[in-house]
Enzyme design. Structure first.
Site, short mmCIF file in Angstrom:
data_model
loop_
_atom_site.label_atom_id
_atom_site.label_comp_id
_atom_site.label_asym_id
_atom_site.label_seq_id
_atom_site.Cartn_x
_atom_site.Cartn_y
_atom_site.Cartn_z
N GLY A 37 0.84 -1.19 0.00
CA GLY A 37 0.00 0.00 0.00
C GLY A 37 0.87 1.24 0.00
O GLY A 37 2.10 1.15 -0.01
N SER A 38 0.23 2.38 0.01
CA SER A 38 0.98 3.63 -0.06
C SER A 38 1.70 3.94 1.24
O SER A 38 2.73 4.61 1.23
CB SER A 38 0.04 4.78 -0.41
OG SER A 38 -1.01 4.85 0.53
N GLY B 2 1.78 1.34 3.94
CA GLY B 2 1.91 0.12 4.71
C GLY B 2 1.92 -1.09 3.79
O GLY B 2 1.64 -0.97 2.59
N ASP C 14 -14.38 2.87 0.62
CA ASP C 14 -13.48 2.44 -0.46
C ASP C 14 -13.89 1.06 -0.95
O ASP C 14 -13.07 0.15 -1.06
CB ASP C 14 -12.03 2.44 0.02
CG ASP C 14 -11.04 2.46 -1.14
OD1 ASP C 14 -11.45 2.78 -2.27
OD2 ASP C 14 -9.86 2.15 -0.92
#
Length: 322
Positions: A69-70, A72, A181
């Site tokens: 992820g961005s 993590g 999301d």
């Protein structure tokens, strides 16, 4: 199929600023948001209430990285002999905002229990090693199932998946939680169920939200526009997920995320597939209506899909009987 929660989107970083500039250049104003909804608990309160779900890192074995992820990474791991998924926030990205998001995610995961919501096992809440441990879903994401493995769903299987998603979302909305999301990358599969959880938030007392989050290809226009939004934003995202289930295609695959966002803001929707069940096409279009109050609720969607599933099963049985 299970719903999943995550602190940071994987492909929206840097797009918010680009979106602001692009929309400013396009006709019409870009409504700003002066504040984000307050987190229901801050990190210190979450830590104080951790109790028996605080993970002892000495007992947690981290295995292979399974997603990035961005801010993590997601790993497969083992905790007390159980296969788990471990989301670890990168220490170099930690700041007060991310720690608040982390505390919010833990607070929500602790409260939800549903067969279509990924099961929370525990968390490490002591900075800088913030991590969340959930059940491991061996089937991976619905996105990979559709787009990397190139699986085309039969109507009955498609409806089962869609009903799983709706039941998880209905549960969240009944508990005043907005997913924020909803997309196929956040829909995880075990052997026969779909579960989800993403960038969720509790609704504030006014019933609307103004924070920026989500992924542009699935995002409702009111969220793109930084306007107040409510649970119906998730319904819009579900319409795009349903379109994916029907077509096995990535929405707006010839566009960049920014181009897709600008298009949705101006009324663009994915092209309706030919040969799809007419009731699914009708539901899709009602779910991605521009006006949120025209979209059905997840309880209504669930009822429609279950009725259609029964019809499909009866037709199949009749055909096989002959």
């Amino acid at each position: 199929m299970l719903l999943t929660l995550q602190c940071c989107g994987q492909d929206t970083d840097g797009l918010n600023k680009a979106m602001e500039k692009a929309v400013a250049r396009s006709k019409g104003s870009f409504p700003g948001s002066s504040h984000s909804p307050p987190a229901i608990e801050d990190a210190s309160e979450t830590q104080e209430k951790s109790g028996d779900w605080e993970i002892d890192r000495r007992l947690l074995k981290i295995g292979e990285k399974i997603a990035c992820g961005s801010c993590g990474d997601l790993y497969r791991g083992i905790y007390l002999g159980q296969d788990v998924a471990v989301k670890i926030l990168r220490s170099e990205h930690l700041n007060d905002t991310l720690e608040d998001e982390f505390a919010q995610e833990v607070a929500i995961l602790r409260e939800v229990q549903h067969r279509n919501v990924v099961r929370f096992i525990g968390a490490c809440t002591k900075s800088p090693q913030l991590s969340i441990v959930t059940e491991y879903m061996p089937g991976g994401s619905l996105y990979d199932y559709l787009h990397k493995n190139h699986n085309v769903l039969k109507l009955s299987q498609l409806l089962k998946f869609a009903i799983d998603v709706c039941k998880g979302m209905e549960y969240l909305h009944q508990n005043h939680i907005i997913h924020r999301d909803l997309k196929t990358a956040n829909l995880l599969m075990d052997t026969d169920n779909v579960a989800d959880f993403g960038v969720a938030r509790f609704l504030n007392q006014g019933g609307v939200m103004t924070a920026e989050t989500g992924t542009y290809r699935w995002m409702a226009p009111e969220v793109i526009n930084h306007q107040p939004y409510d649970q119906k934003a998730d319904v819009f995202s579900f319409a795009v997920v349903l379109w994916e289930l029907v077509t096995a295609k990535v929405p707006y695959d010839t566009m960049t995320p920014l181009q897709a966002a600008l298009g949705v803001r101006q009324g663009l929707r994915p092209e309706l597939p030919e040969n799809a069940h007419p009731k699914l096409l009708d539901l899709m279009q009602r779910c991605w209506e521009a006006a949120p109050d025209k979209r059905p609720s997840f309880s209504e969607i669930t009822t429609e899909l279950e009725t259609l599933f029964e019809e499909v099963e009866e037709t199949t049985e009749a055909v096989n009987g002959n």
